[in-house]
Design an enzyme around this catalytic site. Structure first.
Site, PDB file in Angstrom:
ATOM      1  N   TRP A  56       0.829  -1.218   0.000  1.00  0.00           N
ATOM      2  CA  TRP A  56       0.000   0.000   0.000  1.00  0.00           C
ATOM      3  C   TRP A  56       0.852   1.252   0.000  1.00  0.00           C
ATOM      4  O   TRP A  56       0.528   2.242  -0.655  1.00  0.00           O
ATOM      5  CB  TRP A  56      -1.009  -0.027   1.155  1.00  0.00           C
ATOM      6  N   ASP A 110      -1.541   6.290   6.555  1.00  0.00           N
ATOM      7  CA  ASP A 110      -2.594   5.400   6.070  1.00  0.00           C
ATOM      8  C   ASP A 110      -2.802   4.351   7.159  1.00  0.00           C
ATOM      9  O   ASP A 110      -2.001   3.429   7.320  1.00  0.00           O
ATOM     10  CB  ASP A 110      -2.159   4.744   4.749  1.00  0.00           C
ATOM     11  N   LYS A 131     -12.367  -2.226   7.663  1.00  0.00           N
ATOM     12  CA  LYS A 131     -11.655  -3.222   8.483  1.00  0.00           C
ATOM     13  C   LYS A 131     -12.024  -3.031   9.959  1.00  0.00           C
ATOM     14  O   LYS A 131     -12.617  -3.915  10.558  1.00  0.00           O
ATOM     15  CB  LYS A 131     -10.157  -3.116   8.259  1.00  0.00           C
TER      16      LYS A 131
HETATM   17  N1  PMP Z   1      -4.353   1.078   2.454  1.00  0.00           N
HETATM   18  C1  PMP Z   1      -4.350  -0.046   3.180  1.00  0.00           C
HETATM   19  C2  PMP Z   1      -3.358  -0.195   4.284  1.00  0.00           C
HETATM   20  C3  PMP Z   1      -5.274  -1.053   2.889  1.00  0.00           C
HETATM   21  O1  PMP Z   1      -5.285  -2.184   3.596  1.00  0.00           O
HETATM   22  C4  PMP Z   1      -6.210  -0.858   1.845  1.00  0.00           C
HETATM   23  C5  PMP Z   1      -7.277  -1.873   1.522  1.00  0.00           C
HETATM   24  N2  PMP Z   1      -7.015  -3.176   1.711  1.00  0.00           N
HETATM   25  C6  PMP Z   1      -6.141   0.321   1.105  1.00  0.00           C
HETATM   26  C7  PMP Z   1      -5.216   1.275   1.450  1.00  0.00           C
HETATM   27  C8  PMP Z   1      -7.068   0.566  -0.043  1.00  0.00           C
HETATM   28  O2  PMP Z   1      -8.325   0.835   0.483  1.00  0.00           O
HETATM   29  P1  PMP Z   1      -9.625   1.025  -0.390  1.00  0.00           P
HETATM   30  O3  PMP Z   1      -9.980  -0.296  -0.949  1.00  0.00           O
HETATM   31  O4  PMP Z   1     -10.602   1.555   0.622  1.00  0.00           O
HETATM   32  O5  PMP Z   1      -9.312   2.027  -1.453  1.00  0.00           O
END
Ligand code: PMP
Length: 362
Positions: free
Chosen positions: A106, A176, A200
């Site tokens: 991420w 994040d 989550k």
């Molecule tokens: N950042 C992290 C740490 C994540 O775990 C996720 C989703 N698994 C995201 C960003 C992306 O999130 P979204 O699907 O809400 O765009």
């Protein structure tokens, strides 16, 4: 049918008590004569729902009035762009922008998106170690004039988590926190901005929480109106129609967390649950954890078995017994148990028993 042991990475398990309350109130929200999904987002009743969600988050995280709480859409992924659009675009060419600490998938994505909007550099990465740890303090090559340092507090795919905030010598953090928000107290003063997709630890998918220092919010006339934090701050997240149902559920999830001792309670709960699985992994030559000891996550436990064939058997057998979502992310392989706040300790204990039993039989 009974509820399964839900180890999904997100959308993920929600507190059963919250779901039951939602079920009770779904057709007729008390006092409203209609479902929360049928109410105007501009009504006084919805204002109260929004206030409840916001104050729930404020109380749990200990947010002062210096911070705004926004309920946006577009997922955490949109924040990979929206944050640098709002915070980096006004920085003159050649001047420092954002420093990135990259510890997994991420962070890699966020860095790439930021580079489209302004100056972004990698101040540390553990890519060469297969993202199995966070960097040491001595490995950070920080620019003291950076506007912010971006990091991912918990890399969901690799199962790598920072124990505390990285030391940036006073440069504010952008975090994040999608996969570990509300799982432990944070030192809020170190943060300029925290964002998290709700799906989550906070609620259902479709709503993204952004916590931002108010003095970081500026008019951005060159940006599309919907992409400016200023728009959503001025209109209290009601510039357009928000995810009303998601915001309602956030308020209920905050109540549930509060009832279990707030973020300190969640931290104890997460440590105890994670220890159940790491104890099995540590006590075995059969299972190998992906993350190094000091960096391993209390939200996403990642591990390998000796062969892919055994991993596939483990996943299949466990699924047949009601353990759902254990297949590792396709980019890392192996197994992953996402053990977010709402997952009951009993589910993790059952999985630990299954792991021992599988090892004994393999
Ligand atoms: N950042 C992290 C740490 C994540 O775990 C996720 C989703 N698994 C995201 C960003 C992306 O999130 P979204 O699907 O809400 O765009």
């Amino acid at each position: 049918m009974v509820r399964v042991h839900n180890f999904n990475a997100g959308p993920a398990v929600l507190p059963a008590a919250v779901l039951r309350q939602v079920q009770d109130e779904l057709v007729i929200l008390p006092g409203q004569g209609m479902s929360v999904m049928e109410m105007s987002h501009r009504s006084a009743a919805f204002d109260a729902i929004m206030d409840k969600a916001e104050s729930g988050l404020r109380n749990l995280l200990g947010l002062s009035n210096d911070y705004a709480v926004l309920f946006l859409q577009g997922g955490a992924s949109l924040q990979f762009s929206m944050v640098p659009m709002n915070l980096l675009r006004d920085i003159p060419q050649g001047e420092p922008g954002a420093d990135f600490l990259v510890t997994g998938s991420w962070g890699t994505k966020a860095y790439k998106e930021a580079g489209r909007e302004g100056s972004a550099r990698i101040a540390a990465t553990t890519k060469k170690d297969g993202f199995n740890r966070v960097p040491l303090a001595t490995e950070l090559d920080l620019e003291p004039r950076a506007r912010y340092v971006h990091y991912v507090s918990n890399e969901t795919i690799e199962g790598v988590q920072w124990r505390g905030e990285p030391d940036t010598a006073g440069v504010p953090l952008v975090c994040d926190a999608s996969s570990d928000i509300l799982s432990r107290p944070l030192d809020i003063a170190k943060y300029g901005l925290i964002f998290a997709g709700a799906q989550k630890n906070i609620g259902p998918s479709g709503v993204t929480v952004v916590i931002i220092r108010k003095d970081w919010i500026h008019e951005r006339p060159a940006l599309p109106t919907m992409l400016s934090f200023d728009t959503h701050y001025k209109d209290r997240s009601l510039y357009n129609t928000p995810n009303t149902f998601g915001i309602y559920m956030i308020g209920l999830v905050c109540d549930w967390i509060h009832g279990l001792g707030g973020l300190a309670g969640m931290e104890r709960r997460a440590e105890a649950k994670a220890a159940l699985l790491y104890d099995v992994i540590d006590g075995s030559d059969f299972y190998t954890g992906h993350a190094q000891f000091e960096s391993r996550s209390r939200m996403n436990v990642t591990w390998r078995l000796p062969t892919e064939e055994l991993e596939s058997r483990f996943e299949k057998e466990s699924r047949a017994l009601g353990f759902i979502g254990l297949k590792g992310h396709r980019s890392v392989g192996g197994l992953r148990a996402s053990i977010y706040n709402a997952l009951e300790p009993e589910s993790v204990l059952e999985l630990a028993y299954f792991m021992k039993d599988f090892e004994a039989r393999a």
